[in-house]
Design a protein around this motif. Structure first.
Motif, PDB file in Angstrom:
ATOM      1  N   ALA A  93       1.206  -1.134  -0.029  1.00 39.26           N
ATOM      2  CA  ALA A  93       0.005  -0.376  -0.001  1.00 39.26           C
ATOM      3  C   ALA A  93       0.872   1.266  -0.130  1.00 39.26           C
ATOM      4  O   ALA A  93       0.505   2.118   0.653  1.00 39.26           O
ATOM      5  CB  ALA A  93      -1.047  -0.295   1.039  1.00 39.26           C
ATOM      6  N   VAL A  97      -0.837   5.113  -2.120  1.00 37.38           N
ATOM      7  CA  VAL A  97      -2.723   5.190  -2.477  1.00 37.38           C
ATOM      8  C   VAL A  97      -3.185   5.735  -1.992  1.00 37.38           C
ATOM      9  O   VAL A  97      -2.416   6.885  -1.578  1.00 37.38           O
ATOM     10  CB  VAL A  97      -2.571   4.037  -1.857  1.00 37.38           C
ATOM     11  CG1 VAL A  97      -1.865   2.124  -2.092  1.00 37.38           C
ATOM     12  CG2 VAL A  97      -2.318   3.921  -0.827  1.00 37.38           C
ATOM     13  N   GLY A  98      -4.008   5.642  -3.065  1.00 35.20           N
ATOM     14  CA  GLY A  98      -5.161   6.932  -2.422  1.00 35.20           C
ATOM     15  C   GLY A  98      -4.205   8.522  -3.327  1.00 35.20           C
ATOM     16  O   GLY A  98      -5.128   9.314  -2.758  1.00 35.20           O
ATOM     17  N   TYR A 156      -0.986  -3.389  -4.109  1.00 37.65           N
ATOM     18  CA  TYR A 156      -1.698  -2.508  -4.705  1.00 37.65           C
ATOM     19  C   TYR A 156      -0.600  -1.059  -4.863  1.00 37.65           C
ATOM     20  O   TYR A 156      -1.417   0.139  -3.869  1.00 37.65           O
ATOM     21  CB  TYR A 156      -2.753  -2.027  -3.848  1.00 37.65           C
ATOM     22  CG  TYR A 156      -3.472  -2.977  -3.156  1.00 37.65           C
ATOM     23  CD1 TYR A 156      -3.571  -4.356  -4.613  1.00 37.65           C
ATOM     24  CD2 TYR A 156      -3.298  -4.071  -1.565  1.00 37.65           C
ATOM     25  CE1 TYR A 156      -4.648  -5.664  -4.111  1.00 37.65           C
ATOM     26  CE2 TYR A 156      -3.835  -5.078  -1.698  1.00 37.65           C
ATOM     27  CZ  TYR A 156      -4.526  -5.914  -2.991  1.00 37.65           C
ATOM     28  OH  TYR A 156      -4.854  -7.431  -3.092  1.00 37.65           O
ATOM     29  N   GLY A 172      -2.498   2.540  -6.034  1.00 29.37           N
ATOM     30  CA  GLY A 172      -3.812   2.252  -6.023  1.00 29.37           C
ATOM     31  C   GLY A 172      -4.373   3.209  -5.610  1.00 29.37           C
ATOM     32  O   GLY A 172      -4.772   4.068  -5.040  1.00 29.37           O
ATOM     33  N   MET A 173      -5.918   2.991  -6.763  1.00 27.48           N
ATOM     34  CA  MET A 173      -6.436   3.920  -6.650  1.00 27.48           C
ATOM     35  C   MET A 173      -5.915   5.323  -7.765  1.00 27.48           C
ATOM     36  O   MET A 173      -6.604   6.771  -6.915  1.00 27.48           O
ATOM     37  CB  MET A 173      -7.861   4.612  -5.711  1.00 27.48           C
ATOM     38  CG  MET A 173      -8.163   2.925  -5.473  1.00 27.48           C
ATOM     39  SD  MET A 173      -9.605   3.146  -4.159  1.00 27.48           S
ATOM     40  CE  MET A 173     -10.159   1.460  -4.191  1.00 27.48           C
ATOM     41  N   GLU A 175      -3.971  -0.712  -9.324  1.00 30.41           N
ATOM     42  CA  GLU A 175      -5.744  -1.274  -9.064  1.00 30.41           C
ATOM     43  C   GLU A 175      -6.120  -0.380  -8.944  1.00 30.41           C
ATOM     44  O   GLU A 175      -6.025   1.195  -8.242  1.00 30.41           O
ATOM     45  CB  GLU A 175      -5.742  -2.261  -7.842  1.00 30.41           C
ATOM     46  CG  GLU A 175      -6.003  -2.037  -6.706  1.00 30.41           C
ATOM     47  CD  GLU A 175      -7.183  -1.487  -6.399  1.00 30.41           C
ATOM     48  OE1 GLU A 175      -8.190  -1.442  -7.224  1.00 30.41           O
ATOM     49  OE2 GLU A 175      -6.937  -0.371  -4.726  1.00 30.41           O
ATOM     50  N   ASN A 176      -6.709   0.204 -10.168  1.00 33.81           N
ATOM     51  CA  ASN A 176      -8.283   1.159  -9.791  1.00 33.81           C
ATOM     52  C   ASN A 176      -8.245   2.621 -10.091  1.00 33.81           C
ATOM     53  O   ASN A 176      -8.827   3.465  -9.410  1.00 33.81           O
ATOM     54  CB  ASN A 176      -9.198   0.834  -8.469  1.00 33.81           C
ATOM     55  CG  ASN A 176     -10.586   1.523  -8.949  1.00 33.81           C
ATOM     56  OD1 ASN A 176     -11.323   0.444  -9.289  1.00 33.81           O
ATOM     57  ND2 ASN A 176     -11.407   2.413  -8.687  1.00 33.81           N
ATOM     58  N   MET A 221     -16.291   1.793  -9.050  1.00 36.59           N
ATOM     59  CA  MET A 221     -15.936   2.167  -7.884  1.00 36.59           C
ATOM     60  C   MET A 221     -14.480   3.430  -8.381  1.00 36.59           C
ATOM     61  O   MET A 221     -13.489   3.207  -9.347  1.00 36.59           O
ATOM     62  CB  MET A 221     -14.735   0.742  -8.088  1.00 36.59           C
ATOM     63  CG  MET A 221     -14.044   1.117  -6.453  1.00 36.59           C
ATOM     64  SD  MET A 221     -14.825   0.500  -5.006  1.00 36.59           S
ATOM     65  CE  MET A 221     -13.902   1.455  -4.409  1.00 36.59           C
ATOM     66  N   PRO A 228     -11.820   5.574  -5.497  1.00 39.43           N
ATOM     67  CA  PRO A 228     -11.313   6.520  -4.603  1.00 39.43           C
ATOM     68  C   PRO A 228     -11.648   7.429  -4.550  1.00 39.43           C
ATOM     69  O   PRO A 228     -12.421   8.901  -3.380  1.00 39.43           O
ATOM     70  CB  PRO A 228      -9.770   7.021  -4.710  1.00 39.43           C
ATOM     71  CG  PRO A 228      -9.894   7.054  -6.319  1.00 39.43           C
ATOM     72  CD  PRO A 228     -10.798   6.611  -7.099  1.00 39.43           C
ATOM     73  N   ARG A 253     -14.051   7.776  -0.490  1.00 39.37           N
ATOM     74  CA  ARG A 253     -13.515   8.616   0.660  1.00 39.37           C
ATOM     75  C   ARG A 253     -14.850   9.582   1.165  1.00 39.37           C
ATOM     76  O   ARG A 253     -15.152  10.015   2.230  1.00 39.37           O
ATOM     77  CB  ARG A 253     -13.035  10.276  -0.119  1.00 39.37           C
ATOM     78  CG  ARG A 253     -11.760   9.472  -0.212  1.00 39.37           C
ATOM     79  CD  ARG A 253     -10.318  11.055  -0.206  1.00 39.37           C
ATOM     80  NE  ARG A 253     -10.270  10.479  -1.928  1.00 39.37           N
ATOM     81  CZ  ARG A 253      -9.128  10.331  -2.880  1.00 39.37           C
ATOM     82  NH1 ARG A 253      -8.117   8.995  -1.896  1.00 39.37           N
ATOM     83  NH2 ARG A 253      -9.291  10.517  -3.963  1.00 39.37           N
ATOM     84  N   ASP A 280      -8.021  -8.943  -7.673  1.00 37.74           N
ATOM     85  CA  ASP A 280      -6.295  -8.158  -7.263  1.00 37.74           C
ATOM     86  C   ASP A 280      -6.476  -8.942  -6.134  1.00 37.74           C
ATOM     87  O   ASP A 280      -5.506  -8.451  -5.035  1.00 37.74           O
ATOM     88  CB  ASP A 280      -6.454  -7.135  -6.574  1.00 37.74           C
ATOM     89  CG  ASP A 280      -7.990  -5.889  -6.166  1.00 37.74           C
ATOM     90  OD1 ASP A 280      -8.844  -6.823  -6.264  1.00 37.74           O
ATOM     91  OD2 ASP A 280      -7.437  -4.611  -5.978  1.00 37.74           O
ATOM     92  N   GLU A 339      -5.874  -3.093   4.479  1.00 37.27           N
ATOM     93  CA  GLU A 339      -4.813  -2.254   4.751  1.00 37.27           C
ATOM     94  C   GLU A 339      -4.589  -1.452   3.331  1.00 37.27           C
ATOM     95  O   GLU A 339      -4.775  -0.152   4.123  1.00 37.27           O
ATOM     96  CB  GLU A 339      -3.600  -3.026   4.788  1.00 37.27           C
ATOM     97  CG  GLU A 339      -2.548  -2.467   5.150  1.00 37.27           C
ATOM     98  CD  GLU A 339      -0.916  -2.881   5.122  1.00 37.27           C
ATOM     99  OE1 GLU A 339      -1.104  -3.983   5.549  1.00 37.27           O
ATOM    100  OE2 GLU A 339      -0.030  -2.465   5.098  1.00 37.27           O
ATOM    101  N   GLU A 340      -4.915  -1.221   2.188  1.00 36.43           N
ATOM    102  CA  GLU A 340      -4.937  -1.031   1.275  1.00 36.43           C
ATOM    103  C   GLU A 340      -6.206   0.440   1.438  1.00 36.43           C
ATOM    104  O   GLU A 340      -5.827   2.034   0.948  1.00 36.43           O
ATOM    105  CB  GLU A 340      -4.723  -1.410  -0.355  1.00 36.43           C
ATOM    106  CG  GLU A 340      -4.698   0.153  -1.154  1.00 36.43           C
ATOM    107  CD  GLU A 340      -5.946  -0.679  -1.825  1.00 36.43           C
ATOM    108  OE1 GLU A 340      -6.418  -1.424  -2.269  1.00 36.43           O
ATOM    109  OE2 GLU A 340      -5.313   0.407  -3.181  1.00 36.43           O
ATOM    110  N   GLU A 343      -5.039   2.428   4.577  1.00 37.28           N
ATOM    111  CA  GLU A 343      -4.310   4.161   3.825  1.00 37.28           C
ATOM    112  C   GLU A 343      -5.196   4.817   3.314  1.00 37.28           C
ATOM    113  O   GLU A 343      -4.927   5.903   3.269  1.00 37.28           O
ATOM    114  CB  GLU A 343      -3.305   3.032   3.577  1.00 37.28           C
ATOM    115  CG  GLU A 343      -2.236   2.831   4.474  1.00 37.28           C
ATOM    116  CD  GLU A 343      -1.511   3.692   5.554  1.00 37.28           C
ATOM    117  OE1 GLU A 343      -1.549   4.553   4.709  1.00 37.28           O
ATOM    118  OE2 GLU A 343      -1.667   2.907   6.260  1.00 37.28           O
ATOM    119  N   ILE A 344      -6.449   4.799   2.035  1.00 41.66           N
ATOM    120  CA  ILE A 344      -6.836   5.466   1.290  1.00 41.66           C
ATOM    121  C   ILE A 344      -7.122   6.350   2.023  1.00 41.66           C
ATOM    122  O   ILE A 344      -7.808   7.436   1.258  1.00 41.66           O
ATOM    123  CB  ILE A 344      -7.628   4.538  -0.354  1.00 41.66           C
ATOM    124  CG1 ILE A 344      -6.145   4.035  -0.478  1.00 41.66           C
ATOM    125  CG2 ILE A 344      -8.182   5.725  -0.817  1.00 41.66           C
ATOM    126  CD1 ILE A 344      -7.102   3.033  -2.044  1.00 41.66           C
TER     127      ILE A 344
END
Lengths: 243, 441
Positions: free
Chosen positions: A54, A57-58, A74, A77-78, A96-97, B147, B149, B153, B203, B215-216, B219-220
């Motif tokens: 991670a 990410v984001g 990941y 990711g995003m 991913e995404n 999907m 982010p 959020r 995934d 966890e990802e 974190e996001i």
């Protein structure tokens, strides 16, 4: 937490640095998430990533994050807008995404690279394992090496460009994604068929390669195009053996 | 005149009229029966349990005078912003696509009036449902349709959907006739084609990956949002333990009575286990890990009344979710539309061809003329009324058992009417001290 990352970052002239030997992934992501659109710290380096999961990410700002080593699951990711560069290999689900931006893996990528990515570009210098571009929804993926089995499984939109070979069941149950493979395809999945390359396709392929910085490095004439036969778009009992 | 006595024609219990009709239908069409809803067969359920109420040795609380609390907080384990609900009854995930936009809006309005949450579905978050849902749970599904982010959020909680009770191990299905241009665009697919959502996430595979996936997502979202893991009831003990090990804040278990927008009848009726059978194993897993009431358990599948809510909570759930019942509150299968149901070859109360998009109540359809039949304001009011009644009913039962909070209900308040339910719910058979399977006698 973020304050400690900032102090390290400010000590470096060229790029802000987060050293994961001393700081946590949480601190890394927190400081990157806290960046506003006007922030001038647009260059970041992540040291000692040690394949942690991670990473970066984001992200939502057009910053550049260079990860000096291998990344775990990941990574990026995003992603939105950011440019994330992985110096080594990336584990499962890199980018991913992803919605937008640019993710560059200098080594190999594990499975599900670019899974369900909606936009932006994922460039992999090495090989990608199984399910590269699975459920792809609009992003572009360029793999300079080969991709594993079931790549572009159920891929809906976007482009997968493979300079090497593709494994078994490429494009299984594919929708409207565009696949271009230069090397050998071990086998096509259900409803995925070879398609003729016409000028719009050559132009599209050229544009993707150019965006990946590969214009002129490979001969577009060496690629073959694959896509959906659209036979499975509506269930019919006579196609039952294909499911 | 023949005076020989004759027995009337006898139908086979094995080849009963319904079975014979299904064989003929299969032979004529070559395709399995697809429908909406959950298991229709008779199953051990909450109806097989009774509360004991107060007696000489237990004293009750005064109705209307002594408080019986109903609030619940979901996501207290790791999330910075747990979900605080006034009632332990939430609205389960149902997609825009399966449901009309006014139906999604009505669910949001009703849940908000009641102080509860609603949930997105396979197809992403619509602006309307976000606007009208004070608390909205955002599902992360295998298809990842829609999907993104930003919605992650914007959500108040995140639910990773591993499966659902109607079809544990199955993916989604939205047939072409329900794919409007808006739905097609949200899902990045051509209009009018059958959409079969994947059954596996793209995934991650297995509990070790799930831990990293969680966890990802944390974190996001900067560790703010509670993360639920939803599974269809099949191996609830192990699934609960693995979801907890993977880091879930909340475990959601959906029994086979839980509805779906569309899947094979054979899947709905023959895969998965009843809701009643899922609760005690899941609670046992949480108790053994020392995390009962710390990782919250939400149970769904066939919850219809305050009695069902009270029984689920007494068996150890922290909250319940409703889907089918909420749709009925909005007007699904209402006899007011009897003529329309007849035109579809069915009757009010039995209509389950939600996949066809011709719902007379305007709920499981994208046909503009039909969707206009549902007033989201009125629908929201009706749902809020229904949630209020369920809550009052559960409180009435809890007070009778002397409980000042619904969560104080416990298995000791319950007995079972059947041996099966006694064994499954791990409470004594009524009039005995016998809990089958627990040893002794």
């Amino acid at each position: 937490m973020a304050a400690r990352a900032l102090s390290v970052a400010q000590a470096c002239d060229a790029a802000a640095v987060v050293d994961l030997a001393r700081q946590s992934v949480r601190e890394l992501n927190a400081v990157l998430h806290a960046l506003g659109p006007e922030d001038n710290r647009t260059q970041w380096r992540v040291l000692n990533p040690a394949a942690r999961h991670a990473l970066a990410v984001g992200l939502a700002q057009p910053v550049t994050v260079e990860i000096a080593g291998h990344a775990g699951y990941y990574c990026a990711g995003m992603n939105q807008h950011a440019r994330v560069i992985v110096g080594g290999n990336a584990s499962t689900g890199v980018a991913e995404n992803m919605m937008s931006g640019f993710v560059h893996v200098r080594g190999d990528a594990s499975q599900s690279a670019g899974a369900s990515a909606h936009g932006g570009m994922l460039l992999i210098d090495g090989n990608a394992a199984a399910r590269c571009g699975i459920s792809l929804k609009g992003a572009d993926i360029v793999v300079k090496g080969s991709v594993g089995h079931l790549s572009a499984f159920m891929a809906q939109a976007g482009t997968l460009v493979v300079l090497g070979d593709a494994g078994e069941s490429l494009g299984d149950s594919i929708y409207e994604a565009h696949l271009y493979v230069r090397g050998r395809v071990a086998g096509l999945g259900a409803d995925c068929v070879p398609k003729e390359m016409h000028e719009p396709h050559r132009a599209e392929l050229h544009a993707k390669l150019a965006a990946a910085g590969l214009a002129g490095e490979v001969d577009i004439g060496d690629f073959r195009r694959y896509g959906s036969a659209r036979r499975l778009y509506t269930f019919h009992v006579d196609n039952a053996a294909a499911y | 005149m023949d005076a020989t006595p004759r027995t009337p024609p006898r139908f086979s219990a094995t080849f009963d009229p319904h079975t014979l009709a299904e064989i003929r239908r299969a032979a004529a069409t070559g395709i399995y029966d697809i429908r909406g809803g959950g298991a229709k067969r008779r199953l051990p359920h909450f109806d097989d349990l009774l509360f004991l109420g107060a007696s000489v040795s237990r004293y009750p609380l005064e109705g209307y005078r002594e408080r019986c609390e109903t609030h619940v907080v979901l996501g207290t384990r790791f999330a910075k912003k747990p979900l605080e609900l006034k009632i332990p009854i939430t609205i389960a995930g149902m997609s825009f696509g399966a449901l009309s936009a006014p139906a999604k809006e009505a669910l949001g309005r009703g849940a908000t009036l009641a102080g509860s949450s609603t949930t997105t579905g396979d197809g992403g978050m619509t602006a309307e449902e976000r606007e009208h849902s004070e608390k909205l749970v955002y599902q992360v599904l295998p298809s990842r349709y829609g999907m993104n982010p930003d919605d992650l959020r914007r959500a108040d909680a995140i639910e990773i959907v591993v499966g659902q009770g109607a079809k544990p191990g199955g993916g989604g299905m939205l047939l072409g006739q329900k794919i409007s241009p808006r739905i097609a665009a949200m899902r990045t697919l051509p209009e009018g084609i059958d959409q079969r959502s994947a059954c596996r996430h793209p995934d991650w595979t297995g509990p070790d990956d799930l831990q990293i996936k969680i966890e990802e997502l944390r974190e996001i979202t900067d560790w703010e949002k509670p993360i639920y893991v939803k599974v269809g009831a099949s191996r609830p003990y192990y699934d609960t333990a693995l979801a907890v090990k993977a880091g879930a804040d909340v475990v959601v278990i959906d029994g086979m009575q839980g509805g779906t927008a569309a899947t094979q009848d054979v899947f709905i009726e023959h895969v998965g286990i009843p809701t009643l059978a899922a609760i005690r194993p899941a609670v046992a897993a949480l108790q053994e890990l020392g995390l009962h009431r710390k990782v919250q358990l939400v149970v769904s599948g066939g919850v219809r009344s305050g009695a069902d809510v009270a029984k689920a909570l007494a068996l150890g759930a922290d909250a319940v979710s409703i889907g089918t019942a909420a749709l009925v509150a909005l007007g699904d299968n209402d006899p007011a539309h009897e003529a329309d149901y007849a035109a579809l070859g069915t009757v009010a109360g039995a209509y389950d061809d939600w996949q066809e998009g011709r719902d007379p109540a305007g709920i499981t359809t994208q046909d503009p003329a039909l969707t206009a039949r549902l007033d989201p304001l009125l629908g929201g009011r009706r749902l809020a009324n229904y949630l209020a009644v369920m809550t009052l009913e559960a409180q009435a039962i809890a007070r009778a058992c002397g409980k000042s909070h619904l969560h104080n209900l416990e298995p000791e308040d319950l007995v079972a009417l059947t041996i099966e339910a006694a064994a499954i719910a791990r409470v004594p058979l009524v009039g005995t001290e016998w809990i089958p399977g627990q040893g002794g006698g």
